[in-house]
Design an enzyme around this catalytic site. Structure first.
Site, mmCIF file in Angstrom:
data_model
loop_
_atom_site.group_PDB
_atom_site.id
_atom_site.type_symbol
_atom_site.label_atom_id
_atom_site.label_comp_id
_atom_site.label_asym_id
_atom_site.label_seq_id
_atom_site.Cartn_x
_atom_site.Cartn_y
_atom_site.Cartn_z
ATOM 1 N N HIS A 83 13.754 -19.207 -2.123
ATOM 2 C CA HIS A 83 13.121 -19.271 -3.438
ATOM 3 C C HIS A 83 13.381 -17.987 -4.221
ATOM 4 O O HIS A 83 13.289 -16.895 -3.663
ATOM 5 C CB HIS A 83 11.610 -19.482 -3.245
ATOM 6 C CG HIS A 83 10.912 -19.969 -4.476
ATOM 7 N ND1 HIS A 83 10.658 -19.160 -5.555
ATOM 8 C CD2 HIS A 83 10.425 -21.191 -4.792
ATOM 9 C CE1 HIS A 83 10.033 -19.868 -6.488
ATOM 10 N NE2 HIS A 83 9.879 -21.105 -6.053
ATOM 11 N N PRO A 170 9.780 0.767 -4.484
ATOM 12 C CA PRO A 170 10.875 0.827 -3.491
ATOM 13 C C PRO A 170 10.857 -0.310 -2.467
ATOM 14 O O PRO A 170 11.917 -0.692 -1.960
ATOM 15 C CB PRO A 170 10.649 2.176 -2.804
ATOM 16 C CG PRO A 170 9.270 2.614 -3.181
ATOM 17 C CD PRO A 170 8.970 1.989 -4.508
ATOM 18 N N GLY A 173 9.141 -4.223 -5.192
ATOM 19 C CA GLY A 173 9.807 -4.748 -6.382
ATOM 20 C C GLY A 173 8.947 -4.717 -7.636
ATOM 21 O O GLY A 173 8.409 -3.670 -8.002
#
Lengths: 306, 306
Positions: A83, A170, A173
């Site tokens: 997804h 980091p 996201g």
């Protein structure tokens, strides 16, 4: 006065580890005023979809708690799944249910988004009704190329987040937050094995090819049953009710001499969507949802709760 | 597991003194677990009809409190009004709503009836499903000749109460207690001023003249609107749903070339009665009331309440 009530359907990028999944939904179970209606993890998608209903306050508190759990466990640098996603906490839509306008839900998305960034350091994009740039109404524009592409492109002005510095967290996201109407999943099964009929009717009924506004739909085959299906999302059931969609489909199906075998309301649905259709078919004049015993009881219990 | 839930519609013989009326409904307002949905006093009838929903325990406690208030204020020796009555607390029907069988509701009526007599000294008759003698299923048999006649005739074996000595309470008379199904008041308005059409259709549809079981109905004129109405009580909406009654009426109305102009659902209605009709008209397969957000929320709130 009834309390404001929203639905919230946060999507997390973890569909495989039962321990992490349970840790994420924990805050939704525990928080008073936030009802955990459903949660489904998909291994192939590697994704967890949670369905919540409650007052805006408790839902926000539980979301922040759950988000921190997700951010501490999910590393997008190593995440794989079918997804599309850009974050550990990927999407958070707020949906007005009662005593809440869409404008208030948009405000809620904005203020929650700012607080979310302050608490987690994860940058935020606003989508659908809460979009601050018109092109960001569409989730797929924000998620284009997913985490991997956004990591490089976030420094470009057109991909800057709406809240936060132009760089990804980091490991977690970025997160897309927004406001939208309640989606009703409504399927109509037709008595033929010719998928062309379902595809043609889907084309007639959906807005993208000029049918009814606020209706998305595709035609597909139900192999095991020897039927075909018009599978739809009703994006605004107040503007185009289920009954109107069905009347149109029955009308079009007659052109093919094909009967409607049955319909399916998939997943959760607000009472109003069905009461409205009952009122149409039964010609009920001046019907008030307050006449329904259970809706009245719910209102009373909510009032006592305040 | 959802909690057992009942409706209760006690009728008191006081429709004129606001102070007494408020004193009677006081216990229903205050008692936790007992929701006062509605109360209507009628001056001509000199009668108060209260609509309650809740768990059997709290409803019984509140009923006893309210009954004592009514008994202390209402004197049947001086009471006058247009509605038949035999007691200060005239009728108490218990109606199963959820997680409660009719048998359990009958037991509830019987045990409450005994406790009521012990606490108040007012003799009790059981009616409808709770009747101990077949002829007492019908309220009008028990109330024949009202308070004034019963006072003389109660010593006759066929008029002995089901609980208590064969003599009326000196001021509060006797009370009829029972169990019955939920009544849905459903009217169909027809586009003609010829009341014969409504009367003929009522005759076709009601059980007393050979139509659908569990349907009572009459035809009458709506003077101010120039329409006629088939006015019905659906006594068991699970056995003969609203949609089936309406389909039959639409069919019969065509014989007269008369359109159904609109329908009315009067007063409270259980969600199931309307969801069932929506499912029929929309051919919804495998629909589960748990899919309705509000019903799910109600269940959750009730569980938390326990």
């Amino acid at each position: 006065m009834t309390k404001p009530l929203i639905e919230c359907v946060p999507n997390f990028s973890e569909g495989r580890s039962p321990d992490v999944i349970e840790a994420i939904v924990g805050p939704f179970r525990k928080r008073k005023g936030c009802a955990l209606l459903d949660y489904r993890a998909d291994e192939d998608h590697n994704r967890l979809v949670v369905s919540l209903v409650g007052a805006p306050g408790p839902i926000q508190e539980a979301l922040l708690e759950a988000a921190k759990v997700a951010i501490s466990h999910i590393d997008l640098e190593r995440h794989q799944g079918g997804h599309p996603r850009i974050g550990a906490v990927d999407v958070i839509p707020f949906v007005p249910l009662q005593n809440m306008t869409m404008e208030e839900c948009v405000e809620l998305a904005h203020s929650f988004g700012r607080r979310y960034y302050e608490d987690t350091g994860v940058p935020v994009y606003f989508y659908e009704e809460a979009a601050l740039r018109p092109e960001r109404k569409r989730l797929e524009v924000i998620r284009k190329g997913q985490y991997e592409a956004l990591k490089a492109e976030i420094t470009k002005p057109e991909r800057h987040p709406d809240v936060g510095e132009p760089k990804l967290h980091p490991s977690a996201g970025a997160t897309v937050i927004g406001a939208r109407k309640f989606l009703v999943a409504f399927n109509v099964n037709l008595g033929t094995n010719d998928v062309k009929v379902a595809k043609e009717i889907a084309r007639t009924v959906r807005s993208s090819s000029g049918g009814l506004c606020h209706v998305k739909g595709i035609g597909l085959t139900l192999e095991s049953r020897g039927l075909v299906q018009v599978s739809m999302n009703i994006v605004d059931f107040e503007k185009n009710g289920l009954y109107r969609v069905l009347v149109l489909i029955r009308m079009e199906a007659r052109r093919w001499g094909v009967p409607v075998v049955e319909t399916e309301v998939y997943g959760m649905v607000p009472a109003a969507a069905l009461l409205d259709s009952a009122s149409y078919y039964m010609q009920i004049a001046g019907f008030d949802a307050n006449q329904v015993i259970e809706l009245r009881l719910l209102q009373m219990l909510e009032e006592n709760d305040t």
